[in-house]
Write a protein that holds these residues in place. Structure first.
Motif, PDB file in Angstrom:
ATOM      1  N   GLU A  67       0.862  -1.189   0.000  1.00 36.43           N
ATOM      2  CA  GLU A  67       0.000   0.000   0.000  1.00 36.43           C
ATOM      3  C   GLU A  67       0.893   1.231   0.000  1.00 36.43           C
ATOM      4  O   GLU A  67       1.949   1.231   0.617  1.00 36.43           O
ATOM      5  CB  GLU A  67      -0.890  -0.011   1.250  1.00 36.43           C
ATOM      6  CG  GLU A  67      -2.025   0.973   1.238  1.00 36.43           C
ATOM      7  CD  GLU A  67      -2.991   0.754   2.398  1.00 36.43           C
ATOM      8  OE1 GLU A  67      -3.680   1.732   2.737  1.00 36.43           O
ATOM      9  OE2 GLU A  67      -3.046  -0.351   2.957  1.00 36.43           O
ATOM     10  N   SER A  68       0.457   2.290  -0.699  1.00 36.63           N
ATOM     11  CA  SER A  68       1.247   3.521  -0.679  1.00 36.63           C
ATOM     12  C   SER A  68       0.371   4.719  -1.013  1.00 36.63           C
ATOM     13  O   SER A  68      -0.653   4.594  -1.684  1.00 36.63           O
ATOM     14  CB  SER A  68       2.413   3.444  -1.667  1.00 36.63           C
ATOM     15  OG  SER A  68       1.931   3.424  -2.993  1.00 36.63           O
ATOM     16  N   ALA A  69       0.801   5.873  -0.533  1.00 34.67           N
ATOM     17  CA  ALA A  69       0.135   7.139  -0.835  1.00 34.67           C
ATOM     18  C   ALA A  69       1.122   8.258  -0.540  1.00 34.67           C
ATOM     19  O   ALA A  69       2.068   8.076   0.241  1.00 34.67           O
ATOM     20  CB  ALA A  69      -1.128   7.317   0.007  1.00 34.67           C
ATOM     21  N   ILE A  70       0.906   9.397  -1.175  1.00 30.86           N
ATOM     22  CA  ILE A  70       1.693  10.594  -0.874  1.00 30.86           C
ATOM     23  C   ILE A  70       0.724  11.692  -0.485  1.00 30.86           C
ATOM     24  O   ILE A  70      -0.237  11.969  -1.207  1.00 30.86           O
ATOM     25  CB  ILE A  70       2.551  11.028  -2.077  1.00 30.86           C
ATOM     26  CG1 ILE A  70       3.529   9.907  -2.463  1.00 30.86           C
ATOM     27  CG2 ILE A  70       3.324  12.307  -1.747  1.00 30.86           C
ATOM     28  CD1 ILE A  70       4.345  10.196  -3.697  1.00 30.86           C
ATOM     29  N   THR A  71       0.965  12.297   0.661  1.00 32.11           N
ATOM     30  CA  THR A  71       0.058  13.327   1.135  1.00 32.11           C
ATOM     31  C   THR A  71       0.361  14.652   0.448  1.00 32.11           C
ATOM     32  O   THR A  71       1.442  14.851  -0.111  1.00 32.11           O
ATOM     33  CB  THR A  71       0.186  13.520   2.662  1.00 32.11           C
ATOM     34  OG1 THR A  71       1.409  14.215   2.933  1.00 32.11           O
ATOM     35  CG2 THR A  71       0.163  12.189   3.399  1.00 32.11           C
ATOM     36  N   PRO A  72      -0.581  15.609   0.475  1.00 31.25           N
ATOM     37  CA  PRO A  72      -0.335  16.930  -0.110  1.00 31.25           C
ATOM     38  C   PRO A  72       0.886  17.634   0.493  1.00 31.25           C
ATOM     39  O   PRO A  72       1.503  18.475  -0.159  1.00 31.25           O
ATOM     40  CB  PRO A  72      -1.616  17.706   0.190  1.00 31.25           C
ATOM     41  CG  PRO A  72      -2.671  16.652   0.304  1.00 31.25           C
ATOM     42  CD  PRO A  72      -1.984  15.467   0.930  1.00 31.25           C
ATOM     43  N   LYS A  73       1.249  17.297   1.734  1.00 34.72           N
ATOM     44  CA  LYS A  73       2.406  17.932   2.372  1.00 34.72           C
ATOM     45  C   LYS A  73       3.678  17.111   2.210  1.00 34.72           C
ATOM     46  O   LYS A  73       4.682  17.378   2.866  1.00 34.72           O
ATOM     47  CB  LYS A  73       2.103  18.191   3.845  1.00 34.72           C
ATOM     48  CG  LYS A  73       1.005  19.242   4.008  1.00 34.72           C
ATOM     49  CD  LYS A  73       0.919  19.764   5.410  1.00 34.72           C
ATOM     50  CE  LYS A  73      -0.104  20.884   5.498  1.00 34.72           C
ATOM     51  NZ  LYS A  73      -0.204  21.432   6.851  1.00 34.72           N
ATOM     52  N   GLY A  74       3.648  16.117   1.335  1.00 38.18           N
ATOM     53  CA  GLY A  74       4.866  15.409   0.973  1.00 38.18           C
ATOM     54  C   GLY A  74       5.249  14.222   1.823  1.00 38.18           C
ATOM     55  O   GLY A  74       6.374  13.719   1.717  1.00 38.18           O
ATOM     56  N   VAL A  75       4.345  13.742   2.665  1.00 36.04           N
ATOM     57  CA  VAL A  75       4.629  12.553   3.470  1.00 36.04           C
ATOM     58  C   VAL A  75       4.343  11.316   2.625  1.00 36.04           C
ATOM     59  O   VAL A  75       3.271  11.194   2.030  1.00 36.04           O
ATOM     60  CB  VAL A  75       3.765  12.524   4.757  1.00 36.04           C
ATOM     61  CG1 VAL A  75       4.052  11.258   5.560  1.00 36.04           C
ATOM     62  CG2 VAL A  75       4.022  13.774   5.591  1.00 36.04           C
ATOM     63  N   ILE A  76       5.299  10.403   2.578  1.00 35.05           N
ATOM     64  CA  ILE A  76       5.118   9.137   1.868  1.00 35.05           C
ATOM     65  C   ILE A  76       4.613   8.114   2.875  1.00 35.05           C
ATOM     66  O   ILE A  76       5.271   7.835   3.879  1.00 35.05           O
ATOM     67  CB  ILE A  76       6.441   8.649   1.246  1.00 35.05           C
ATOM     68  CG1 ILE A  76       6.968   9.681   0.245  1.00 35.05           C
ATOM     69  CG2 ILE A  76       6.256   7.282   0.582  1.00 35.05           C
ATOM     70  CD1 ILE A  76       8.388   9.407  -0.204  1.00 35.05           C
ATOM     71  N   ILE A  77       3.438   7.576   2.607  1.00 32.75           N
ATOM     72  CA  ILE A  77       2.870   6.537   3.455  1.00 32.75           C
ATOM     73  C   ILE A  77       3.011   5.234   2.691  1.00 32.75           C
ATOM     74  O   ILE A  77       2.461   5.086   1.598  1.00 32.75           O
ATOM     75  CB  ILE A  77       1.391   6.824   3.765  1.00 32.75           C
ATOM     76  CG1 ILE A  77       1.260   8.164   4.502  1.00 32.75           C
ATOM     77  CG2 ILE A  77       0.776   5.690   4.590  1.00 32.75           C
ATOM     78  CD1 ILE A  77      -0.149   8.672   4.617  1.00 32.75           C
ATOM     79  N   VAL A  78       3.774   4.299   3.246  1.00 33.36           N
ATOM     80  CA  VAL A  78       4.052   3.071   2.510  1.00 33.36           C
ATOM     81  C   VAL A  78       4.100   1.881   3.467  1.00 33.36           C
ATOM     82  O   VAL A  78       4.684   1.974   4.541  1.00 33.36           O
ATOM     83  CB  VAL A  78       5.365   3.198   1.696  1.00 33.36           C
ATOM     84  CG1 VAL A  78       6.554   3.460   2.594  1.00 33.36           C
ATOM     85  CG2 VAL A  78       5.593   1.996   0.805  1.00 33.36           C
TER      86      VAL A  78
END
Length: 198
Positions: free
Chosen positions: A174-185
């Protein structure tokens, strides 16, 4: 078999110390406590809520447990699931708590956690707990790394892979990038390290 998932807030240079606030962990003269706060947004919040609501028991080191026990019982409406989850705490210095249910582990922590993983029950989520995570990595007890990687370098502090790891392959689930540049992986173990030629 229960999976053990390590959940960490991490800087680009691998630091996991005191992400939540200035008083969380200033050991070693760390001056940047609360470094995740400026990067909060709805995407990160939704990802956190999803992970907090996942069925799990909690495995914590002593310092993280003391931070949690001083905060979450008074904020049960935010994270009701942690109130009823079993809290396993790795500690040689504390043996009891008013925050129930809590089980304290001492002695050969790696062996005891390996035994808990073999039991029936929900997955184990390790939040923070930098020193404990080093033991888990060293003894190959980590099944997944759920990381939030922040767009900052901190120069020093406790690091996720401070004492190294055993060689292992991981796959992204799973992965996502937030509008403030945090990579969630999220990475799950995927056997041995593959090799080859380019």
């Amino acid at each position: 078999m229960r999976k053990l998932n390590v959940l960490e807030f991490m800087s680009l240079d691998g630091v996991i110390q005191a992400p939540g606030g200035p008083k969380e962990d200033a050991s070693g003269g760390f001056e940047y406590g609360g470094w995740t706060a400026p990067h909060s947004d709805s995407v990160k919040g939704a990802a956190m809520k999803k992970q907090m609501k996942a069925p799990a028991d909690v495995l914590l080191g002593r310092k993280t447990f003391e931070v949690f026990a001083g905060f979450w019982p008074q904020h049960a409406e935010i994270w009701p699931e942690v109130q009823t989850a079993t809290k396993y705490v790795a500690s040689n210095t504390i043996t009891s708590s008013d925050w129930k249910p809590t089980v304290f582990l001492s002695g050969d922590i790696a062996k005891k956690i390996a035994e808990i993983k073999k039991q029936d029950g929900p997955d184990l989520h390790v939040w923070g707990s930098g020193n404990l995570v080093q033991t888990l990595l060293k003894h190959d007890l980590v099944d997944a790394l759920w990381l939030k990687i922040f767009p900052v370098t901190l120069g020093g502090g406790k690091k996720l892979f401070a004492e190294g790891t055993i060689p292992a392959a991981f796959k992204m689930t799973e992965s996502a990038i937030t509008p403030k540049g945090v990579i969630i992986v999220n990475y799950e173990r995927a056997g041995v390290v593959p090799t080859g030629s380019l």
